[in-house]
Write a protein that holds these residues in place. Structure first.
Motif, PDB file in Angstrom:
ATOM      1  N   ASN A   1       0.813  -1.208   0.000  1.00  0.00           N
ATOM      2  CA  ASN A   1       0.000   0.000   0.000  1.00  0.00           C
ATOM      3  C   ASN A   1       0.860   1.278   0.000  1.00  0.00           C
ATOM      4  N   MET A   2       1.844   1.294  -0.883  1.00  0.00           N
ATOM      5  CA  MET A   2       2.731   2.448  -1.013  1.00  0.00           C
ATOM      6  C   MET A   2       2.494   3.195  -2.328  1.00  0.00           C
ATOM      7  N   VAL A   3       1.348   2.966  -2.946  1.00  0.00           N
ATOM      8  CA  VAL A   3       1.025   3.688  -4.175  1.00  0.00           C
ATOM      9  C   VAL A   3       0.848   5.155  -3.809  1.00  0.00           C
ATOM     10  N   SER A   4       1.549   6.023  -4.525  1.00  0.00           N
ATOM     11  CA  SER A   4       1.452   7.461  -4.246  1.00  0.00           C
ATOM     12  C   SER A   4       1.272   8.221  -5.552  1.00  0.00           C
ATOM     13  N   GLU A   5       0.746   9.416  -5.433  1.00  0.00           N
ATOM     14  CA  GLU A   5       0.593  10.263  -6.620  1.00  0.00           C
ATOM     15  C   GLU A   5       1.967  10.571  -7.216  1.00  0.00           C
TER      16      GLU A   5
END
Length: 183
Positions: free
Chosen positions: A64-68
């Motif tokens: 859960n390290m998806v970032s913009e």
């Protein structure tokens, strides 16, 4: 878009940044080894870049390290690497000049219109399947051209034309998608 240190200094973002550095290391190593000297170092750099590209996405999704920022950094790393590969091989394969032109126009369009879509929708969904297919085929062709330097020119040109086809198809499908999003 407001980012804090936790969103910036993630493992996936660091891997994408590392890929940008690797692209310039590849460029320097390519010109130091000469056009005909395909060293183990070049192979290692490309394989390390591919591995970190694979890992940044897997880690981002799994932990859960998806970032913009990551959604922007990852394709930038891809495009810099792709541009470097085309530029390195352009002297040996003249048809790559046309592929580079298509690449530059497509990416300029994607950047400019992508910003407009982002402003309108406030959402960055990342790469679509056709962009991923285009990228995968691109890397396959570039690696073949790079590591089989004595490939017959008609085969090399066929591969470059096929790569151009997938790039043009991706460009058309993204343009259609962006048009629909902006309508």
């Amino acid at each position: 878009m407001k980012l804090d240190k936790k969103q910036i200094f993630t493992i996936p973002n660091l891997l994408s940044t590392f890929r940008i550095v690797l692209a310039f290391v590849f460029l320097a190593a390519f010109y130091q080894s000469g056009a005909s000297g395909r060293s183990n170092l070049l192979t290692a750099i490309i394989l390390l870049s591919a591995l970190t590209d694979f890992l940044d996405g897997k880690i981002a999704r799994k932990f859960n390290m998806v970032s913009e920022l990551g959604k922007i950094l990852d394709p930038i790393a891809d495009k810099i690497t792709q541009g470097v590969l085309i530029l390195c091989l352009m002297k040996e394969y003249s048809l790559l000049k046309w592929l580079f032109l298509l690449f530059a126009v497509k990416e300029a369009f994607m950047g400019i219109v992508g910003v407009k879509v982002l402003k309108k929708t406030q959402e960055n969904k990342g790469a679509m399947w056709y962009g991923k297919v285009c990228t995968a085929f691109f890397y396959l062709v570039m690696l073949l051209l790079l590591f089989i330097p004595d490939m017959p020119m008609n085969i090399a040109n066929t591969l470059i034309l096929a790569c151009s086809f997938f790039m043009a198809l991706s460009f058309i499908l993204y343009a259609k998608r962006y048009k629909d999003l902006l309508s």
